[in-house]
Design a protein around this motif. Structure first.
Motif, PDB file in Angstrom:
ATOM      1  N   THR A   1      22.599  47.928  57.141  1.00  0.00           N
ATOM      2  CA  THR A   1      23.285  49.162  57.541  1.00  0.00           C
ATOM      3  C   THR A   1      24.753  48.880  57.830  1.00  0.00           C
ATOM      4  OG1 THR A   1      21.242  49.992  58.535  1.00  0.00           O
ATOM      5  CG2 THR A   1      23.278  51.090  59.159  1.00  0.00           C
TER       6      THR A   1
ATOM      7  N   ARG B   1      28.413  50.966  58.971  1.00  0.00           N
ATOM      8  CA  ARG B   1      29.043  52.182  59.466  1.00  0.00           C
ATOM      9  C   ARG B   1      30.388  52.365  58.750  1.00  0.00           C
ATOM     10  NH1 ARG B   1      28.535  55.076  64.179  1.00  0.00           N
ATOM     11  NH2 ARG B   1      26.323  54.848  63.646  1.00  0.00           N
TER      12      ARG B   1
ATOM     13  N   ASP C   1      26.481  56.229  57.876  1.00  0.00           N
ATOM     14  CA  ASP C   1      25.807  54.940  57.719  1.00  0.00           C
ATOM     15  C   ASP C   1      25.355  54.762  56.272  1.00  0.00           C
ATOM     16  OD1 ASP C   1      26.039  54.105  60.385  1.00  0.00           O
ATOM     17  OD2 ASP C   1      24.305  55.306  60.969  1.00  0.00           O
TER      18      ASP C   1
ATOM     19  N   ALA D   1      26.599  59.899  60.663  1.00  0.00           N
ATOM     20  CA  ALA D   1      26.185  59.289  61.927  1.00  0.00           C
ATOM     21  C   ALA D   1      26.209  60.331  63.039  1.00  0.00           C
ATOM     22  CB  ALA D   1      27.113  58.130  62.276  1.00  0.00           C
TER      23      ALA D   1
END
Length: 198
Positions: A151, A153, A116, A196
């Motif tokens: 945020t 990913r 992240d 993550a």
């Protein structure tokens, strides 16, 4: 002269008691030794074998983040955006938008890795009246997947160079003189990259 005979000498003690004592001591020593052997597993040898794997080495991946030299611009309610070379000379007012164009170099190496990328604002940034009236928004165009506020990913496919945009907006709805003459430290904003776990 008396005809009585002299008393017979007392019999000489035999060595049997000594032999019996030594024999008893030896038996006790053997018993103690046997007890110790049974308590400690003994010294018996059992069959065993081993065979090493032939799989070869496995290597660790990597995770890293570095920032290039960013550029700032300022856009007010009136007029167009202007480049900013020295932030210390800027005096922002409600409705202003400071924009940072930030080059990133992301390292994500791993068969299953995901991480992240975030823009995190420190508590000292928002503690004052000025900071509490500033909105900080991170956007990363065509890079990773947005999963929450500021945020994104990322996976190993995103490893490499990218460009992030960070906007700091002085809320137009700020009333009175909230935040007037105050300052915030922009170094309290940090880009983080965290593996993550969910």
């Amino acid at each position: 002269m008396s005809s009585s005979t002299a008393p017979a000498p007392a019999p000489t003690p035999t060595a049997r008691p000594v032999r019996r004592h030594r024999r008893t001591t030896a038996i006790l020593a053997i018993a103690v030794g046997a007890a110790l052997l049974s308590a400690g597993g003994g010294t018996y040898a059992y069959w065993s074998t081993q065979t090493a794997l032939t799989a070869g080495p496995v290597s660790a991946g990597d995770l890293n983040l570095s920032l290039g030299t960013g550029t700032w611009s300022l856009k007010g309610v009136l007029g167009s955006a202007q480049s900013v070379s020295n932030l210390t000379t800027v005096k922002i007012v409600p409705g202003d938008v400071l924009t940072l164009t930030q080059p990133l170099d992301v390292t994500l190496v791993g068969t299953t890795i995901a991480a992240d990328l975030k823009a995190e604002v420190g508590s000292t940034f928002t503690s004052g009246a000025l900071g509490s009236n500033l909105d900080v928004v991170l956007t990363v165009s065509s890079y990773g997947t947005a999963t929450g506020t500021n945020t994104y990913r990322l996976t190993s496919a995103n490893s490499g160079a990218a460009t992030a945009t960070l906007t700091i907006t002085f809320k137009p709805g700020t009333t009175g003189r909230a935040g007037a003459t105050q300052s915030v430290n922009l170094n309290d904003i940090a880009f983080t990259l965290t593996q993550a776990s969910s």
